[in-house]
Scaffold this motif. Sequence first.
Motif, PDB file in Angstrom:
ATOM      1  N   GLY A 168     -53.438  33.655  23.256  1.00 43.63           N
ATOM      2  CA  GLY A 168     -52.375  33.732  22.255  1.00 43.63           C
ATOM      3  C   GLY A 168     -52.901  33.662  20.839  1.00 43.63           C
ATOM      4  N   GLY A 169     -54.199  33.875  20.686  1.00 45.37           N
ATOM      5  CA  GLY A 169     -54.847  33.546  19.423  1.00 45.37           C
ATOM      6  C   GLY A 169     -54.873  34.639  18.393  1.00 45.37           C
ATOM      7  N   PHE A 225     -63.025  25.847  28.423  1.00 42.91           N
ATOM      8  CA  PHE A 225     -64.035  24.929  27.907  1.00 42.91           C
ATOM      9  C   PHE A 225     -63.326  23.578  27.974  1.00 42.91           C
ATOM     10  N   GLU A 233     -60.165  30.489  32.672  1.00 40.97           N
ATOM     11  CA  GLU A 233     -61.429  29.786  32.454  1.00 40.97           C
ATOM     12  C   GLU A 233     -61.258  28.902  31.230  1.00 40.97           C
ATOM     13  N   PHE A 268     -68.549  31.501  26.849  1.00 33.63           N
ATOM     14  CA  PHE A 268     -67.375  31.484  27.719  1.00 33.63           C
ATOM     15  C   PHE A 268     -66.779  32.878  27.875  1.00 33.63           C
ATOM     16  N   LYS A 302     -51.596  27.923  22.636  1.00 33.82           N
ATOM     17  CA  LYS A 302     -52.040  29.274  22.972  1.00 33.82           C
ATOM     18  C   LYS A 302     -52.951  29.872  21.914  1.00 33.82           C
ATOM     19  N   GLU A 303     -52.882  29.360  20.674  1.00 27.60           N
ATOM     20  CA  GLU A 303     -53.759  29.942  19.646  1.00 27.60           C
ATOM     21  C   GLU A 303     -55.031  29.141  19.420  1.00 27.60           C
ATOM     22  N   SER A 304     -55.087  27.896  19.854  1.00 27.12           N
ATOM     23  CA  SER A 304     -56.253  27.091  19.459  1.00 27.12           C
ATOM     24  C   SER A 304     -56.952  26.340  20.587  1.00 27.12           C
ATOM     25  N   VAL A 305     -56.432  26.385  21.787  1.00 25.81           N
ATOM     26  CA  VAL A 305     -57.089  25.670  22.881  1.00 25.81           C
ATOM     27  C   VAL A 305     -57.989  26.648  23.647  1.00 25.81           C
ATOM     28  N   PRO A 306     -59.283  26.334  23.795  1.00 26.68           N
ATOM     29  CA  PRO A 306     -60.218  27.289  24.387  1.00 26.68           C
ATOM     30  C   PRO A 306     -60.056  27.443  25.900  1.00 26.68           C
ATOM     31  N   ILE A 307     -59.077  28.266  26.242  1.00 28.09           N
ATOM     32  CA  ILE A 307     -58.801  28.626  27.634  1.00 28.09           C
ATOM     33  C   ILE A 307     -58.544  30.127  27.649  1.00 28.09           C
ATOM     34  N   TRP A 308     -59.179  30.825  28.588  1.00 30.71           N
ATOM     35  CA  TRP A 308     -59.094  32.285  28.610  1.00 30.71           C
ATOM     36  C   TRP A 308     -58.460  32.775  29.891  1.00 30.71           C
ATOM     37  N   VAL A 322     -58.686  33.414  22.245  1.00 29.61           N
ATOM     38  CA  VAL A 322     -57.892  32.958  23.381  1.00 29.61           C
ATOM     39  C   VAL A 322     -56.648  33.835  23.507  1.00 29.61           C
ATOM     40  N   LYS A 373     -55.367  16.870  19.565  1.00 29.43           N
ATOM     41  CA  LYS A 373     -55.156  17.158  18.144  1.00 29.43           C
ATOM     42  C   LYS A 373     -53.767  17.720  17.909  1.00 29.43           C
ATOM     43  N   GLN A 424     -58.626  19.459  21.944  1.00 33.35           N
ATOM     44  CA  GLN A 424     -57.699  20.246  21.111  1.00 33.35           C
ATOM     45  C   GLN A 424     -56.245  19.892  21.429  1.00 33.35           C
ATOM     46  N   GLN A 453     -67.909  20.619  19.975  1.00 29.50           N
ATOM     47  CA  GLN A 453     -66.487  20.716  20.342  1.00 29.50           C
ATOM     48  C   GLN A 453     -65.527  20.720  19.152  1.00 29.50           C
ATOM     49  N   GLU A 466     -63.751  20.237  28.176  1.00 33.56           N
ATOM     50  CA  GLU A 466     -63.845  19.046  27.313  1.00 33.56           C
ATOM     51  C   GLU A 466     -63.227  19.326  25.943  1.00 33.56           C
ATOM     52  N   MET A 467     -63.520  20.515  25.405  1.00 28.08           N
ATOM     53  CA  MET A 467     -62.951  20.841  24.093  1.00 28.08           C
ATOM     54  C   MET A 467     -61.455  21.119  24.203  1.00 28.08           C
TER      55      MET A 467
END
Lengths: 103, 142
Positions: free
Chosen positions: A87-88, B50, B48, A15, B114-120, A85, B60, B57, A64, B52-53
């Motif tokens: 804010g990561g 991911f 961008e 990604f 913002k820290e754990s969801v796979p979005i860029w 990411v 969760k 997240q 996942q 499904e993940m």
Amino acid sequence: MESMTVAVAIHTRLFARLREQAGIDAETVQVPERSTVEDVYAALRRAHPALESNLDAVRPAINQEFSDWDAVVGQGDEVAFIPPVSGGANTVPGVPANSRRRL
Amino acid sequence: MFEVTTEPLDARRAESAVTHARAGAISTFTGIVRDTSRGRTVTHLEYEAFAEMATAQMRKIADEIADRWPETRVAMAHRTGRLEIGEASVVVSVSAPHRAAAIAACQWGIDRLKESVPIWKKEHAADGTYWIEGDEAVKASS
């Protein structure tokens, strides 16, 4: 090509910056049985040398779920390699810092 | 409601998803595309995911919120694709019996997202394009 080693097929996904570095967003790689996520990433890097070499800047996920670099993969697993990411700042919830290192 | 979508976000829709008879408070955070970042003028953004993940997240995080703040309900939506200045990129809405829990849980939810969801986020600035990775802006190839 003869070998005693049984290979498993791993569906990788890339990604964002990693996708751009490799020039692909998905690739199925064959690795020996009992390979780790780190082995899978190393196989991808052999095919795509421009891929990030600093494992601290990548978070793996198996099917996942965020995983450790030394987690073992199995036939048909989907392994995603995830750059930090927005804010990561490289925090990996649930993954101890000592599991992250350079290739 | 947990979604990743290319469609414009509607905070009212997220609020509708969490409202119910025992909820005395709804707190909603909306993230907006701004025109400057790290001293650079931003023309537009690209997100961008991911997908499904990302939605997994989000669920969760909602479970974590439910553990910490009883009787809350959570909705999260993130937009992907090209976004212009002023458009909403993310919405987090939390309902609770009272305001303190709604506000605290909403803040916690957007921080975790913002820290754990796979979005860029890719910033298109006057001097080039950058992937935003935590505190770093890394020059992008296009």
